[in-house]
Design a protein around this motif. Structure first.
Motif, PDB file in Angstrom:
ATOM      1  N   ALA A 113      40.437  40.775  38.830  1.00 40.62           N
ATOM      2  CA  ALA A 113      40.927  42.139  39.042  1.00 40.62           C
ATOM      3  C   ALA A 113      41.964  42.511  37.980  1.00 40.62           C
TER       4      ALA A 113
ATOM      5  N   THR B 299      43.028  48.110  40.641  1.00 45.68           N
ATOM      6  CA  THR B 299      41.905  47.256  41.011  1.00 45.68           C
ATOM      7  C   THR B 299      42.337  46.286  42.107  1.00 45.68           C
TER       8      THR B 299
ATOM      9  N   TRP C 101      39.328  51.072  40.532  1.00 47.48           N
ATOM     10  CA  TRP C 101      38.448  50.460  39.541  1.00 47.48           C
ATOM     11  C   TRP C 101      37.988  51.498  38.501  1.00 47.48           C
TER      12      TRP C 101
ATOM     13  N   LEU D  43      34.495  51.004  36.329  1.00 46.58           N
ATOM     14  CA  LEU D  43      33.600  49.875  36.577  1.00 46.58           C
ATOM     15  C   LEU D  43      32.416  50.390  37.383  1.00 46.58           C
TER      16      LEU D  43
ATOM     17  N   THR E 121      31.964  48.356  42.719  1.00 46.58           N
ATOM     18  CA  THR E 121      33.258  48.159  43.375  1.00 46.58           C
ATOM     19  C   THR E 121      33.213  46.863  44.170  1.00 46.58           C
TER      20      THR E 121
END
Length: 317
Positions: free
Chosen positions: A39, A76, A92, A167, A170
């Motif tokens: 993360a 994140t 994210w 990203l 998730t």
């Protein structure tokens, strides 16, 4: 100092962390650093930083932060419902903040720890090659301590993104965790031959006595062979070692110690260490035995995955 943000309220366990402090174990200084490096890495990549830049590590409950500079940020890790000036924001993913903006994060909905990255990283001074906070030694981070209301943090040098990043998936953190591990290094040397099978077939529960030094696990007693010692001469340990103390209840080591005096029945793969950072009180854990050769292969595959993720966020491909 050129402050970039002000802590209005810290939540629980808010600290400055990076990838850790290395090369000083012989001085009794542990590595410290982020407990979920996946993360942490992704947060940095989302704002255009190197993975080595310092982030804010949030535990269970997130902070409220006032921004004093324009920056790209990313949240994140555990789902903490980020809100900017009261409006919900996507985790994210990168987000542009400006002076006067207020970011607020709440209780973790899944997982245990969240990570907040910003353009240039947290710019506190390096101590022994790292900006990570070592609470036991009172060094690194901001004055070697957890952050409190009113703290001002500097930011490093970095460029704003030309376009936002996110990203494509998730991550969701479970309440039951499977951790792949290799037996040893003390599986037979310190007479766990009888308890090894029970260890790998038992589901353990995370004890309230856990902290950044280690997760204490409760479950079936892991027995030693008759006449085996309950302790050993202290020797170096690494994150992911699973110690068996005298009561037979495992301790899964994290990043805040350098030596230990209990035998280690198993060691979690480097590819799964990030998972440990999201294990919270009351979660259950089971260890899955893999061979050394399989562990090496899985480690290589994990490093390839990280490289692919970094490239995807930087180029979109």
């Amino acid at each position: 100092m050129n402050p970039g943000l002000r802590i209005l309220s810290p939540g629980l366990g808010l600290s400055v962390q990076d990838m850790g402090r290395f090369g000083v174990r012989h001085l009794g200084v542990p590595p410290s650093g982020v407990l979920d490096d996946y993360a942490h890495r992704v947060a940095n990549w989302l704002v255009g930083n190197a993975a080595t830049c310092a982030t804010l590590e949030m535990t269970v409950s997130g902070p409220r932060i006032e921004w004093l500079t324009t920056a790209d940020i990313a949240v994140t890790g555990a789902g903490m419902g980020p809100r900017l000036n009261g409006s919900p924001q996507r985790p994210w993913a990168s987000l542009r903040v400006r002076p006067g903006d207020v970011l607020e994060l709440g209780l973790a909905e899944n997982g245990c720890r969240g990570y907040l990255a910003l353009t240039g990283g947290i710019g506190v001074p390096e101590v022994m090659g790292s900006r990570s906070t070592c609470l036991g030694g009172g060094l690194g981070g901001l004055e070697g301590r957890l952050l409190v209301p009113g703290d001002l943090l500097p930011v490093g040098q970095g460029e704003l993104l030309a376009r936002p990043r996110c990203l494509p998936w998730t991550p969701i953190y479970p309440d039951h965790h499977l951790l792949r591990a290799i037996a040893g290094p003390h599986d037979f040397l310190y007479s766990f031959s009888g308890g090894l099978e029970r260890f790998f077939t038992t589901t353990f529960t995370v004890s309230p006595r856990s902290d950044r030094m280690g997760l204490r696990l409760a479950g079936d007693v892991v027995e030693r062979d008759a006449g085996a010692p309950t302790g050993i001469v202290s020797e170096p340990v690494v994150p992911g070692n699973v110690q068996i103390p005298g009561d037979g209840q495992p301790i899964l080591l994290l990043k805040e110690q350098t030596i230990g005096g209990y035998g280690c029945i198993a060691t979690v793969l480097s590819a799964d260490l990030w998972r440990i950072g999201q294990i919270k009180l009351g979660d259950t854990v089971r260890f899955v035995r893999v061979s050394l050769e399989a562990g090496q292969r899985l480690g290589s595959e994990w490093r390839d995955f990280l490289a692919t993720t970094e490239r995807l966020l930087a180029t979109g491909r």
